[in-house]
Scaffold this active site. Sequence first.
Site, mmCIF file in Angstrom:
data_model
loop_
_atom_site.group_PDB
_atom_site.id
_atom_site.type_symbol
_atom_site.label_atom_id
_atom_site.label_comp_id
_atom_site.label_asym_id
_atom_site.label_seq_id
_atom_site.Cartn_x
_atom_site.Cartn_y
_atom_site.Cartn_z
ATOM 1 N N HIS A 87 0.838 -1.198 0.000
ATOM 2 C CA HIS A 87 0.000 0.000 0.000
ATOM 3 C C HIS A 87 0.876 1.253 0.000
ATOM 4 O O HIS A 87 0.617 2.202 -0.751
ATOM 5 C CB HIS A 87 -0.904 -0.019 1.240
ATOM 6 C CG HIS A 87 -1.615 1.270 1.500
ATOM 7 N ND1 HIS A 87 -2.928 1.500 1.143
ATOM 8 C CD2 HIS A 87 -1.192 2.425 2.110
ATOM 9 C CE1 HIS A 87 -3.278 2.726 1.498
ATOM 10 N NE2 HIS A 87 -2.244 3.302 2.094
ATOM 11 N N GLU A 88 1.914 1.262 0.838
ATOM 12 C CA GLU A 88 2.794 2.433 0.895
ATOM 13 C C GLU A 88 3.563 2.605 -0.413
ATOM 14 O O GLU A 88 3.758 3.735 -0.887
ATOM 15 C CB GLU A 88 3.759 2.313 2.073
ATOM 16 C CG GLU A 88 3.090 2.243 3.436
ATOM 17 C CD GLU A 88 2.097 3.378 3.671
ATOM 18 O OE1 GLU A 88 2.293 4.477 3.128
ATOM 19 O OE2 GLU A 88 1.111 3.166 4.397
ATOM 20 N N HIS B 227 1.483 4.388 -2.908
ATOM 21 C CA HIS B 227 1.554 5.840 -2.789
ATOM 22 C C HIS B 227 2.779 6.384 -3.533
ATOM 23 O O HIS B 227 2.709 7.438 -4.179
ATOM 24 C CB HIS B 227 1.634 6.256 -1.316
ATOM 25 C CG HIS B 227 0.312 6.282 -0.607
ATOM 26 N ND1 HIS B 227 -0.780 6.974 -1.084
ATOM 27 C CD2 HIS B 227 -0.079 5.715 0.568
ATOM 28 C CE1 HIS B 227 -1.791 6.827 -0.239
ATOM 29 N NE2 HIS B 227 -1.397 6.075 0.757
ATOM 30 N N GLU C 89 -6.259 7.251 -0.563
ATOM 31 C CA GLU C 89 -6.140 6.018 0.220
ATOM 32 C C GLU C 89 -6.845 4.859 -0.482
ATOM 33 O O GLU C 89 -6.322 3.741 -0.525
ATOM 34 C CB GLU C 89 -6.723 6.222 1.622
ATOM 35 C CG GLU C 89 -5.891 7.116 2.523
ATOM 36 C CD GLU C 89 -4.471 6.602 2.698
ATOM 37 O OE1 GLU C 89 -4.297 5.380 2.938
ATOM 38 O OE2 GLU C 89 -3.542 7.410 2.577
#
Length: 298
Positions: free
Chosen positions: A136-137, A140, A203
């Site tokens: 997930h990071e 980003h 998100e």
Amino acid sequence: MTANTLRTFLLLAGMTALFMGIGYLLGGAAGAMLALIVAAAMNLFAWWNSSDMVLRMHGAREVGADERHPALRQYASDVEFLARRAGLPIPRVFVIESDQPNAFATGRDPAHAAVAATTGLLQRLSRSEIQGVMAHELAHVKNRDTLTMTITATLAGAIGMLANFALFFGGNNRAGLLGSLAMMIFAPMAAMLVQSAISRAREYEADRVGAEIAGDPMALAGALEKIERSARQTMNVGAERNPATAHMFIINPLNGQRMDNLFSTHPDTANRIDRLRRMAGASAAVQPGPWSQRGPWG
């Protein structure tokens, strides 16, 4: 330019205008111009120093090649694997001493990115869940959200400080004492609204892309559920001291705050989990990764 990029640009422009408006109330046209110069300088500073600035705020320690702790070596190795899988340069990897499970990414671009996880996250999540979080990071990073998120944090913090500065001068500015009080209350609220608008949509997208990178949407869903439950019960001292950085974490790190209210920097966790479950159901049979069910520190 995509609709999401255009909206982010407009929201950042609005935050800069708010910063200039406070400057105008403090010192007229000269104050507005000075505020614009300061905002530009802060954005430039954040562009060059975003990683180190945020990491220092949270007392992050880099996991180097000479790291002796086996769990940290495994964590760094998994981040490297996921970065290669995502077609990204390998980011710097950090660990934060905090019992609250959480993580964030920062950096001005993929070539200068960094990811950080708390010791609480490494202790409480399984390896597949940790991979889901770090994917997930990295999403980003891949989506180039990290620079926007850091600049937003910088401007939001500056607006709060400038509003307090206005109160200090009281009646010696264009707003007067009552106007200064109103500014102190409503300017940070407006900045928080902009932060929230920028962060929440990103998100959901990072969840989707992160699940694709990790190859297991349910691992990220399970991680979000555990992090949400633990984050509400555990204080994150670094985040409480630097609330303007809260939107950078995978789950709101500010203890006791509800999700999906007007000022929330994150979407409702239940909604995120539901989307990931639907994503897993729509995929061809998703096989869990060959990772242990206990955290590597357990």
